[in-house]
Design an enzyme around this catalytic site. Structure first.
Site, PDB file in Angstrom:
ATOM      1  CB  SER A   1      11.227  10.376  16.076  1.00 36.88           C
ATOM      2  OG  SER A   1      11.640   9.449  15.028  1.00 36.88           O
TER       3      SER A   1
ATOM      4  CD  GLU B   1       7.291   5.592  10.505  1.00 37.39           C
ATOM      5  OE1 GLU B   1       7.213   4.462  10.889  1.00 37.39           O
ATOM      6  OE2 GLU B   1       8.450   6.154  11.001  1.00 37.39           O
TER       7      GLU B   1
ATOM      8  CB  SER C   1      15.070   0.336   3.790  1.00 35.52           C
ATOM      9  OG  SER C   1      14.875  -0.811   3.737  1.00 35.52           O
TER      10      SER C   1
ATOM     11  CD  GLU D   1      17.372  -0.724  -0.371  1.00 32.78           C
ATOM     12  OE1 GLU D   1      17.107  -0.337   0.692  1.00 32.78           O
ATOM     13  OE2 GLU D   1      18.029   0.024  -0.935  1.00 32.78           O
TER      14      GLU D   1
END
Lengths: 400, 362
Positions: free
Chosen positions: A167, A249, A378, A380
């Site tokens: 990023s 985060e 993610s 998951e």
């Protein structure tokens, strides 16, 4: 101004108010933080620079960080006063980015005194921007399989490999980076190092995304150099630090589920779809889904509040942040989908004068929002974490 | 879990240990198998009343402990875990709230001490059809006599006094009607969840008005809904924990089935929904204690969210247990049946989502 020690909050409020009045350039009132728009590459204006320097010198951009490293040294109550007074004046906090959100809190916890003295003050002043070197082309959800190699050269490391989804990599001055220092081990062969992005061995390429913007980069290392003094934590002990940093985060990302309330969705729906004779959104199927999203948003906020009340006394994010990330990002994505549906064809404009600014923004936000359930672990991976760490189910994946 | 006072923690702990020792799910099974007329075990209810649980929200001057709704919610949550059947919601919460909020001094003095010590049972008679539509009231009062039919009256067979909604001169009001009045006829309803319920027919029964009209009705219903949501929270958490334990012990294909990611992620989803639901339920109860203007909104939020979550968890409990979950010998069916009955009671998810949207003006 830590001397107040919370004993005289009203006096402190007055001091902050007077200071903001004296220092905040009127021309910036109500403007967003320019750093949030850094992907557009605009240079900051002199007013923006002045405001950054003013806040940075007070340490009020990082209000609760220790004063000896350039933070504000304020109590939680005082920090909320600063935040409140900024909001009251229409002033943004010019100190931000990954250094503030993730790297700073982690270095304060795990860094040596010398590392803190060197790296924290420039973050508090907003002088240096940091980027994160974690994911690799073949190490996404399975982050610990990363291969970027650091060779021990005595007083420094030589780094070869590549990172992806960096990023703001094209604007960053420094990187905090996970590197492999022992190829024979997986989690225990990873180290956490810091190095300058401004060196010949580092090359950055922005990646255009489905929303037409390029907030992330690919970063290539060819014999890049990191000093030994910039190794954080022990050699091969970087995974523990990385996990802690990811908690920071994730707590940041789950916050995206809060923010906008459901009422604005219903107002949009009334405007674009109309109302029936009882004042309800005319499309009852849509109304049902709008109210569900509004209620989920409210429950999410109640839960954030409850988690905060319960964890008072704890120093940082708890395991509950793993639940919050999935819950918050699902709600935010659904809100984008509903906004798009409410606007109909007007919500699908890519550019041009046929579309209002809000309409052009939603299509980009909707597309970018797909990343919420992918980055920062993610959905998951989050579900794996809940299954293993909280529910105690068997771990077959070595999830972070 | 909300941040509790010391008294609340003690109340919760005593409820927890009583439920585990005296009222496991096996006790509910025994009550069902016995075909108990009232739909609960009277001896167990007497023990609960002796411990003061029937009077948690009742002021001290009328024999209660005045601990508030969040405190009563803690007890209901523990009772919900093992599906303990009792008139606590109908009487110690519903009828007691109606009297506390709308009773005259004489009415309070007559009934609250008896509700608090469990010597009398009160019940709410508000529904007239298969769906909860409290604003549509066909029962009427004229000259102090109440006439009309009420259905799905929780603990209707046990009640000594009914709190009944009816209109007088076109205005919705709440009335007290004694169960032994010659104008009251009741018949037991046998429902899937085996709890006490009745049809009650009023034919010119003597009715004493409570003070507060439609606003009182809404306030009483919101208190009952929040308490029921707390019971559902306990039941759903227990259903989840039993299921999770099964995932950790049932072996197929040479490994515990909880090692399969397809099941792990569904378990993680349930846990997430339970955590979110807890926030909504506790916020609603706390809002009632604080007499917040947001009570209607927060209660509808809690009942709808809790209903969705209990629905999900009760279905998954049966599915994840497989064949054994389909048998009457296993407890999963009890949780499934109780979930649907509790969802339908005092407004299902659709009712409360619609109400939430209306409160928000859309």
């Amino acid at each position: 101004m830590a001397d107040f020690g919370g004993t005289d909050l009203d006096a402190f409020r007055k001091e902050v108010r007077d200071w903001v009045e004296a220092n905040f350039p009127a021309s910036l009132k109500g403007k967003p933080n320019p750093m949030a728009r850094e992907e557009r590459g605009n240079d900051p204006t002199p007013e923006q620079e002045a405001w950054r320097k003013a806040v940075g010198s007070k340490g009020w951009g990082t209000p609760t960080w220790p004063k000896e490293y350039g933070g504000g040294g304020l109590s939680g109550a005082e920090a909320r006063i600063v935040q409140g007074e900024f909001a009251r004046a229409g002033a943004y906090n010019p100190i931000g980015g990954m250094g503030v959100m993730m790297f700073g809190p982690t270095l304060l916890e795990y860094g040596t005194e010398a590392q803190k003295q060197e790296h924290i003050p420039p973050i508090c002043r907003g002088d240096l921007q940091w980027c994160q070197g974690f994911s690799e082309p073949n190490a996404g959800s399975d982050l610990a399989s990363l291969q970027t190699k650091a060779e021990d050269k005595g007083d420094h490391f030589i780094i070869n490999g590549s990172k992806v989804w960096t990023s703001g990599g094209q604007f960053a001055d420094w990187m905090f980076c996970l590197v492999r220092t022992d190829p024979a081990k997986k989690h225990e062969g990873i180290s956490f190092v810091l190095f300058s992005m401004h060196q010949p061995g580092v090359e950055v390429r922005p990646i255009p995304l489905i929303n037409g913007m390029a907030p992330f980069c690919e970063t290539f290392f060819t014999d890049a150099r990191a000093e030994k003094k910039d190794l954080v934590g022990p050699l091969n002990g970087g995974w523990t630090i990385a996990k802690r940093l990811l908690q920071h985060e994730r707590s940041g990302i789950s916050g995206m589920g809060g923010g906008m309330g459901g009422s604005s969705l219903s107002d949009l729906a009334k405007k674009y779809v109309g109302v029936d004779e009882e004042g309800r959104i005319a499309d009852h199927d849509l109304r049902n889904r709008v109210v569900r999203n509004a209620m989920e948003t409210k429950v999410f906020q109640q839960t954030a509040f409850r988690v905060m009340a319960e964890s008072k006394g704890n120093s940082g994010p708890s395991a509950a942040t793993s639940i919050m990330k999935n819950a918050g990002t699902w709600i935010a994505q659904e809100r984008h989908e509903l906004t798009l549906e409410i606007m109909g064809h007007q919500g699908l404009g890519w550019e041009g004068d046929d579309f209002a600014k809000d309409e052009l923004e939603i299509v980009r936000a909707w597309l970018y929002g797909k990343a919420f359930t992918i980055f920062g672990g993610s959905q998951e991976v989050q579900s794996n974490i809940v299954s293993k760490r909280i529910l105690g189910l068997p771990d077959l994946t070595q999830a972070q | 879990m909300a941040v509790l006072t010391e008294e609340q923690s003690m109340l919760r702990d005593s409820a927890k240990s009583w439920v585990q020792e005296k009222s496991p799910v096996g006790a509910f099974r025994k009550m069902r198998d016995s075909g108990a007329e009232l739909g609960y075990d009277v001896a167990a209810w007497n023990e609960m009343a002796e411990m003061g649980w029937a009077g948690v929200i009742i002021p001290e001057e009328f024999g209660g402990s005045n601990f508030g709704y969040l405190s009563l919610g803690l007890v209901l949550e523990e009772l919900g875990r093992t599906l303990t059947a009792s008139p606590l919601i109908a009487s110690g919460l519903g009828a007691a709230s109606a009297l506390i909020l709308g009773g005259s001094d004489a009415q309070k003095s007559e009934w609250l001490p008896k509700l608090a010590d469990g010597s009398a049972v009160g019940a709410l008679a508000v529904d007239e059809g298969p769906h909860h539509r409290p604003e549509k009231v066909a029962a009427t009062v004229s000259g102090g006599k109440l006439t009309g039919k009420k259905t799905f009256v929780l603990e209707g067979m046990a009640a000594d006094v009914f709190v009944v909604s009816a209109t007088e001169g076109g205005k919705v009001e709440l009335y007290l009607v004694k169960a032994d009045d010659a104008g009251v006829k009741r018949s037991k309803l046998s429902l899937a969840d085996s709890r006490g319920a009745a049809n009650v027919e009023f034919s010119g029964a003597a009715a004493e008005k409570l003070n507060g009209g439609a606003a009182l009705l809404e306030k009483v219903l919101d208190r009952v809904r929040a308490g029921l949501a707390a019971e559902m929270l306990g039941a759903a958490n227990q259903a989840f924990e039993v299921t999770l334990e099964y995932l950790k012990t049932r072996v197929q294909f040479g490994q515990v089935i909880g090692s399969f990611q397809a099941l792990q992620h569904r378990a993680a989803k349930m846990f997430t929904e339970l955590e979110l639901s807890r926030s909504a339920v506790e916020a609603a109860l706390a809002a009632i204690d604080a007499d917040s203007p947001d009570v209607p909104e927060l209660v509808s939020l809690a009942k709808a969210k809790m209903g969705d979550t209990f629905h999900l968890v009760s279905n998954e409990m049966v599915q994840m247990h497989g064949g054994i979950g389909m048998t009457d010998a296993h407890d999963a069916g009890f949780y499934l049946k109780r979930a649907r009955a509790a969802e339908a009671a005092f407004g299902n998810q659709a009712f409360h989502r619609d109400r939430y949207a209306r409160i928000q003006g859309y």
